[in-house]
Scaffold this active site. Structure first.
Site, PDB file in Angstrom:
ATOM      1  N   CYS A  20      -3.802   2.996  -4.598  1.00  0.00           N
ATOM      2  CA  CYS A  20      -4.793   3.706  -3.788  1.00  0.00           C
ATOM      3  C   CYS A  20      -4.930   5.145  -4.282  1.00  0.00           C
ATOM      4  CB  CYS A  20      -4.373   3.667  -2.316  1.00  0.00           C
ATOM      5  SG  CYS A  20      -5.444   4.652  -1.251  1.00  0.00           S
ATOM      6  N   TYR A  32     -14.870   4.508   7.866  1.00  0.00           N
ATOM      7  CA  TYR A  32     -15.365   3.163   7.565  1.00  0.00           C
ATOM      8  C   TYR A  32     -16.829   2.947   7.959  1.00  0.00           C
ATOM      9  CZ  TYR A  32     -10.863   1.805   5.843  1.00  0.00           C
ATOM     10  OH  TYR A  32      -9.739   1.712   5.068  1.00  0.00           O
ATOM     11  N   ASP A  48     -12.783   3.024  -0.742  1.00  0.00           N
ATOM     12  CA  ASP A  48     -12.046   3.291   0.491  1.00  0.00           C
ATOM     13  C   ASP A  48     -12.827   4.335   1.267  1.00  0.00           C
ATOM     14  OD1 ASP A  48      -9.988   2.945   2.216  1.00  0.00           O
ATOM     15  OD2 ASP A  48      -8.471   3.905   0.997  1.00  0.00           O
ATOM     16  N   HIS A  49     -12.226   4.828   2.320  1.00  0.00           N
ATOM     17  CA  HIS A  49     -12.878   5.793   3.225  1.00  0.00           C
ATOM     18  C   HIS A  49     -14.109   6.491   2.651  1.00  0.00           C
ATOM     19  CE1 HIS A  49      -8.686   6.498   5.136  1.00  0.00           C
ATOM     20  NE2 HIS A  49      -9.020   5.223   5.054  1.00  0.00           N
ATOM     21  N   HIS A  87      -7.644   0.586  -4.352  1.00  0.00           N
ATOM     22  CA  HIS A  87      -8.457   1.319  -3.383  1.00  0.00           C
ATOM     23  C   HIS A  87      -8.968   2.573  -4.064  1.00  0.00           C
ATOM     24  CE1 HIS A  87      -6.445  -0.130   0.650  1.00  0.00           C
ATOM     25  NE2 HIS A  87      -7.065  -1.094   0.008  1.00  0.00           N
ATOM     26  N   HIS A  90       0.858  -1.197   0.000  1.00  0.00           N
ATOM     27  CA  HIS A  90       0.000   0.000   0.000  1.00  0.00           C
ATOM     28  C   HIS A  90       0.886   1.236   0.000  1.00  0.00           C
ATOM     29  CE1 HIS A  90      -2.881   3.008   1.385  1.00  0.00           C
ATOM     30  NE2 HIS A  90      -3.841   2.152   1.110  1.00  0.00           N
TER      31      HIS A  90
HETATM   32  C1  DNO Z   1      -6.645   3.094   5.333  1.00  0.00           C
HETATM   33  C2  DNO Z   1      -6.068   1.917   4.720  1.00  0.00           C
HETATM   34  C3  DNO Z   1      -4.710   1.599   5.264  1.00  0.00           C
HETATM   35  C4  DNO Z   1      -4.247   0.262   4.749  1.00  0.00           C
HETATM   36  C5  DNO Z   1      -2.880  -0.131   5.189  1.00  0.00           C
HETATM   37  C6  DNO Z   1      -2.431  -1.332   4.411  1.00  0.00           C
HETATM   38  O1  DNO Z   1      -7.804   3.193   5.467  1.00  0.00           O
HETATM   39  O2  DNO Z   1      -6.081   2.013   3.362  1.00  0.00           O
HETATM   40  O3  DNO Z   1      -4.751   1.585   6.641  1.00  0.00           O
HETATM   41  O4  DNO Z   1      -5.103  -0.722   5.210  1.00  0.00           O
HETATM   42  O5  DNO Z   1      -1.988   0.886   5.042  1.00  0.00           O
HETATM   43  O6  DNO Z   1      -1.428  -1.939   5.101  1.00  0.00           O
END
Ligand code: DNO
Length: 348
Positions: free
Chosen positions: A236, A324, A310-311, A265, A198
């Site tokens: 991401c 989340y 993601d978020h 992501h 990531h």
């Molecule tokens: C945040 C995530 C990160 C991710 C880690 C992977 O929301 O994208 O915390 O899980 O960095 O190791």
């Protein structure tokens, strides 16, 4: 592409049954949360997690994350023991048929923000990063609340960790990453588990600690550490997209064509000047990342792996784990699903 959703295990306030009801949802992204960082994950626990997800009518697309012990990142002599444990975990995950593992190599802190409940004009709340506020934050003395911070490290351990990192500059961190990669990728290949590092979030140094998985040049350096599709990336959009110099769709297409994109992501961020940014709703019009370009890039290299929204913001009065919640991530998933459907039909 396969639509997936992050689930924090049985303590997550969002049940798997709800996740399954999101249109297009196929996969779950999860981890085992009650094993201390650095220990090997036993087969039974992996099988149990797998069964829980399958009983709910889905499957595990990605394990996010198998965290990397700080001793490995710092390069302490104890790292070999932790690397052996990591290999055992990968072998066990392979036996259970888990196809992808996401991890990161950020010193001490995972994703970092300066406000977790910033109110946007529409009344929703979002995570933001303000450069000036971050500069004044001192993780050693201040009251710092970092949702991405691994809870198995106590604040008391921080000073010691920071002391260790005094000897770790960017090049040293690269060396330690290379050492780790050369040990684990052959095992991942054998186990049939694709690794997906990531990017650092945000993708620049914070609190004086080095960050290296930050831009196209460094991602290129990373994939060249070990030439294998098993040594891949989590692309991401929110992390890489929060640096004004990164052209995320272009980077995604570039590494996708090299067969190094093992996980995606999708999150949008609105750049607000300097190195500051706000997390926004997923659609392109709200942020600085063009999500349609992201989807087009994935279609260009026929991406078949997992993507997860993601978020999300907190909307409709929802409370819970910052970034989340259920609602806004579900809206993100259906939006991405729609863009993908349109793009696939366009190409016929
Ligand atoms: C945040 C995530 C990160 C991710 C880690 C992977 O929301 O994208 O915390 O899980 O960095 O190791």
């Amino acid at each position: 592409m396969e639509m997936s959703f992050r689930w924090y295990g049985k303590t997550d306030s969002i049940p798997l049954e709800y996740i399954r009801q999101i249109p297009g949802m196929k996969g779950i992204v999860t981890a085992i949360y009650d094993i201390p960082v650095g220990e090997a994950w036993p087969m039974e626990k992996i099988e149990e997690l797998k069964k829980t997800v399958e009983d709910a009518g889905m499957h595990i697309s990605v394990i996010e994350s198998v965290p990397v012990h700080e001793d490995i990142k710092i390069g302490l002599p104890t790292r070999d023991k932790y690397i052996e444990n990591y290999k055992t975990t990968l072998r066990n995950l392979g036996k259970a048929g888990i196809p992808v593992v996401c991890y990161n190599f950020m010193p001490i802190f995972d994703w970092t923000r300066t406000d977790l409940e910033y109110r946007l004009p529409d009344g929703s709340t979002a995570l933001i990063f303000e450069e000036e506020v971050a500069k004044k934050m001192d993780p050693l003395t201040g009251e710092l609340s970092l949702p991405g911070w691994d809870s198995s490290y106590k604040k008391e351990d921080l000073q010691e960790l920071f002391d260790h990192y005094k000897n770790v500059d960017h090049e040293k961190l690269w060396e330690n990453l290379e050492y780790f990669i050369k040990e684990i990728i052959p095992v991942a290949e054998e186990a049939g588990v694709k690794m997906a590092i990531h990017p650092d979030d945000p993708p620049f140094d914070i609190f004086g600690l080095p960050r290296i998985i930050t831009n196209k040049e460094n991602l290129e350096r990373f994939v060249n550490l070990y030439d294998s599709p098993y040594n891949g990336l989590t692309m991401c959009s929110g992390s890489l997209g929060s640096h004004p110099d990164n052209d995320f769709p272009e980077m995604l297409r570039y590494f996708g064509k090299k067969d190094r994109v093992n996980f995606v992501h999708a999150r949008n961020v609105k750049l607000t000047g300097g190195m500051s940014f706000e997390e926004s709703a997923h659609p392109s019009e709200y942020g600085s990342v063009d999500m349609y370009e992201v989807i087009k890039a994935m279609a260009d290299f026929n991406y078949t792996g997992a993507i997860r929204p993601d978020h999300g913001r907190m909307i409709w009065g929802e409370t819970g784990k910052p970034g989340y919640g259920l609602y806004d991530r579900a809206l993100g998933a259906t939006y991405l699903h729609g863009l993908w459907e349109a793009e696939q039909k366009n190409r016929k």
